[in-house]
Design a protein around this motif. Structure first.
Motif, PDB file in Angstrom:
ATOM      1  N   VAL A   8      85.519  51.707  91.172  1.00 38.89           N
ATOM      2  CA  VAL A   8      84.741  51.701  92.415  1.00 38.89           C
ATOM      3  C   VAL A   8      85.742  51.635  93.569  1.00 38.89           C
ATOM      4  O   VAL A   8      86.649  50.791  93.576  1.00 38.89           O
ATOM      5  CB  VAL A   8      83.802  50.478  92.466  1.00 38.89           C
ATOM      6  CG1 VAL A   8      83.037  50.424  93.800  1.00 38.89           C
ATOM      7  CG2 VAL A   8      82.828  50.520  91.310  1.00 38.89           C
ATOM      8  N   THR A   9      85.627  52.574  94.507  1.00 38.25           N
ATOM      9  CA  THR A   9      86.619  52.635  95.597  1.00 38.25           C
ATOM     10  C   THR A   9      85.945  52.404  96.958  1.00 38.25           C
ATOM     11  O   THR A   9      84.751  52.651  97.109  1.00 38.25           O
ATOM     12  CB  THR A   9      87.308  54.013  95.618  1.00 38.25           C
ATOM     13  OG1 THR A   9      86.295  55.013  95.645  1.00 38.25           O
ATOM     14  CG2 THR A   9      88.175  54.232  94.405  1.00 38.25           C
ATOM     15  N   ASP A  10      86.771  51.951  97.906  1.00 34.53           N
ATOM     16  CA  ASP A  10      86.242  51.832  99.280  1.00 34.53           C
ATOM     17  C   ASP A  10      86.439  53.164  99.993  1.00 34.53           C
ATOM     18  O   ASP A  10      86.922  54.128  99.399  1.00 34.53           O
ATOM     19  CB  ASP A  10      86.922  50.662 100.020  1.00 34.53           C
ATOM     20  CG  ASP A  10      88.421  50.887 100.177  1.00 34.53           C
ATOM     21  OD1 ASP A  10      88.876  52.027  99.927  1.00 34.53           O
ATOM     22  OD2 ASP A  10      89.144  49.925 100.517  1.00 34.53           O
ATOM     23  N   ASP A  11      86.110  53.242 101.295  1.00 25.45           N
ATOM     24  CA  ASP A  11      86.196  54.548 101.961  1.00 25.45           C
ATOM     25  C   ASP A  11      87.626  55.027 102.161  1.00 25.45           C
ATOM     26  O   ASP A  11      87.858  56.190 102.457  1.00 25.45           O
ATOM     27  CB  ASP A  11      85.404  54.586 103.293  1.00 25.45           C
ATOM     28  CG  ASP A  11      85.236  53.222 103.927  1.00 25.45           C
ATOM     29  OD1 ASP A  11      85.410  52.234 103.178  1.00 25.45           O
ATOM     30  OD2 ASP A  11      84.946  53.123 105.119  1.00 25.45           O
ATOM     31  N   LYS A  12      88.616  54.126 101.931  1.00 21.51           N
ATOM     32  CA  LYS A  12      90.014  54.580 102.010  1.00 21.51           C
ATOM     33  C   LYS A  12      90.559  54.897 100.617  1.00 21.51           C
ATOM     34  O   LYS A  12      91.765  55.022 100.422  1.00 21.51           O
ATOM     35  CB  LYS A  12      90.872  53.525 102.694  1.00 21.51           C
ATOM     36  CG  LYS A  12      90.531  53.389 104.156  1.00 21.51           C
ATOM     37  CD  LYS A  12      91.569  52.550 104.881  1.00 21.51           C
ATOM     38  CE  LYS A  12      91.089  52.245 106.280  1.00 21.51           C
ATOM     39  NZ  LYS A  12      90.018  51.196 106.292  1.00 21.51           N
ATOM     40  N   ASN A  13      89.672  54.973  99.667  1.00 21.16           N
ATOM     41  CA  ASN A  13      90.025  55.332  98.298  1.00 21.16           C
ATOM     42  C   ASN A  13      90.829  54.266  97.545  1.00 21.16           C
ATOM     43  O   ASN A  13      91.545  54.562  96.596  1.00 21.16           O
ATOM     44  CB  ASN A  13      90.766  56.673  98.267  1.00 21.16           C
ATOM     45  CG  ASN A  13      90.138  57.597  97.231  1.00 21.16           C
ATOM     46  OD1 ASN A  13      89.121  57.215  96.616  1.00 21.16           O
ATOM     47  ND2 ASN A  13      90.711  58.756  97.029  1.00 21.16           N
ATOM     48  N   ASN A  14      90.767  53.019  98.010  1.00 20.87           N
ATOM     49  CA  ASN A  14      91.401  51.923  97.269  1.00 20.87           C
ATOM     50  C   ASN A  14      90.425  51.415  96.215  1.00 20.87           C
ATOM     51  O   ASN A  14      89.237  51.298  96.482  1.00 20.87           O
ATOM     52  CB  ASN A  14      91.736  50.750  98.204  1.00 20.87           C
ATOM     53  CG  ASN A  14      92.683  51.182  99.295  1.00 20.87           C
ATOM     54  OD1 ASN A  14      93.672  51.860  99.026  1.00 20.87           O
ATOM     55  ND2 ASN A  14      92.360  50.826 100.533  1.00 20.87           N
ATOM     56  N   THR A  15      90.988  51.153  95.038  1.00 17.34           N
ATOM     57  CA  THR A  15      90.127  50.636  93.979  1.00 17.34           C
ATOM     58  C   THR A  15      89.752  49.193  94.277  1.00 17.34           C
ATOM     59  O   THR A  15      90.621  48.334  94.482  1.00 17.34           O
ATOM     60  CB  THR A  15      90.860  50.717  92.622  1.00 17.34           C
ATOM     61  OG1 THR A  15      91.257  52.064  92.437  1.00 17.34           O
ATOM     62  CG2 THR A  15      89.960  50.277  91.478  1.00 17.34           C
ATOM     63  N   ILE A  16      88.464  48.920  94.358  1.00 18.37           N
ATOM     64  CA  ILE A  16      88.037  47.562  94.664  1.00 18.37           C
ATOM     65  C   ILE A  16      87.194  46.971  93.542  1.00 18.37           C
ATOM     66  O   ILE A  16      86.748  45.839  93.604  1.00 18.37           O
ATOM     67  CB  ILE A  16      87.254  47.503  96.004  1.00 18.37           C
ATOM     68  CG1 ILE A  16      86.086  48.503  95.973  1.00 18.37           C
ATOM     69  CG2 ILE A  16      88.165  47.764  97.191  1.00 18.37           C
ATOM     70  CD1 ILE A  16      85.122  48.327  97.112  1.00 18.37           C
TER      71      ILE A  16
END
Ligand code: ADP
Length: 268
Positions: A8-16
């Motif tokens: 699951v990623t945030d809008d900056k494509n970091n995996t959260i």
């Protein structure tokens, strides 16, 4: 059903975090299997008749040579046989696809087992003729089964064709019936070449043949028993084989009995 995980990623494509997805892949697997069956059918089975038709047509089209009528007829008869073979393969393939999709569309009605057996015998190709004996003790007084007449005839006709085809003596076939509380069991016994124990449980698999050379000579597709099994199981029944190699085989189909209750037929 399978479980797959995804990030699951945030809008900056970091995996959260981690997500999980449940998927039912039975349908996808089914489609894959149909595709691979079709590929083996086309690559193994269609090639031979198509190549042979091509060869014959090319010969016939050669203008520079004068073929006599007899030779032409021979080539055309060969082409006709090859086309019949392709037609048979396509029909078998369609039957199997319908069985797989559970879309065989049985038209069930109360049936007398003896009528199914007698019509199947009459359906057999006439060229089997010479000396073949089929004895049936399936009598008219047996309890009714509830089935699709055309499909059950197809099953019995297929078992009879095999009983004649896989035989190196004059075929002598016995058809008998037996009942228990739930089923009518119809057995087709032959005096043919038989099937060894190692092959026996595989003969219902698709494309399975014990002796490919024999099948090629006698024109099987390796799909007949798989179709029989599919049809009988769609009826809620079962099919099994017993054999002693060199001494003949017995194929038995068990078809559920039905009884009349009030104004409808009910499974016993
Ligand atoms: P096929 O089109 O090859 O006949 P089937 O599915 O009907 O395909 O049968 C599969 C294989 O089982 C056959 O190739 C043959 O080797 C074997 N078999 C089927 N019926 C009989 C029989 N009555 N006696 C001996 N062998 C048989």
């Amino acid at each position: 059903k399978v479980l797959s995980a995804f990030p699951v990623t945030d809008d900056k494509n970091n995996t959260i975090g981690k997500g999980y997805l449940w998927r039912d892949i039975t349908k996808e697997q089914e489609v894959d299997r149909l595709k691979s069956d079709l590929i083996s059918l086309v690559s193994h089975e269609f090639k031979t008749p198509i190549t042979s038709i091509k060869g014959s047509v090319e010969t016939l089209l050669r203008h520079d040579t004068h073929w006599d009528e007899e030779f032409k007829r021979e080539l055309l008869t060969g082409i006709h046989e090859d086309i019949e073979r392709i037609k048979e393969l396509v029909n078998d393939w369609l039957d199997l696809s319908r069985i797989d999709a559970k879309a065989i569309g049985l038209k069930r009605e109360p049936l007398r087992p003896s009528i199914v057996v007698d019509s199947a015998i009459r359906k057999l190709p006439k060229h089997f003729g010479n000396g073949v004996i089929i004895e049936s003790t399936v009598n008219e007084n047996l309890p009714l089964i509830f089935g699709d007449r055309v499909r059950l005839e197809q099953v019995v006709a297929n078992l009879l064709t095999n009983a004649i085809r896989y035989n190196d003596r004059t075929p002598h076939i016995k058809i008998t019936a037996d009942i228990d509380e739930k089923y009518v069991h119809i057995a087709v016994e032959d005096n043919g070449i038989g099937i060894s124990a190692e092959h026996l449980d595989k003969v219902f698999d698709r494309f399975y043949c014990v002796d490919a050379g024999w099948v090629r000579r006698t024109g099987g597709t390796g799909l007949g028993l798989a179709i029989c099994k599919g049809i009988i199981e769609a009826h809620g029944g079962s099919i099994r084989a017993e054999s002693i190699e060199g001494n003949g085989s017995v194929f038995t189909v068990s078809i559920p009995r039905y009884k009349y209750v009030g104004d409808k037929y009910e499974k016993i």
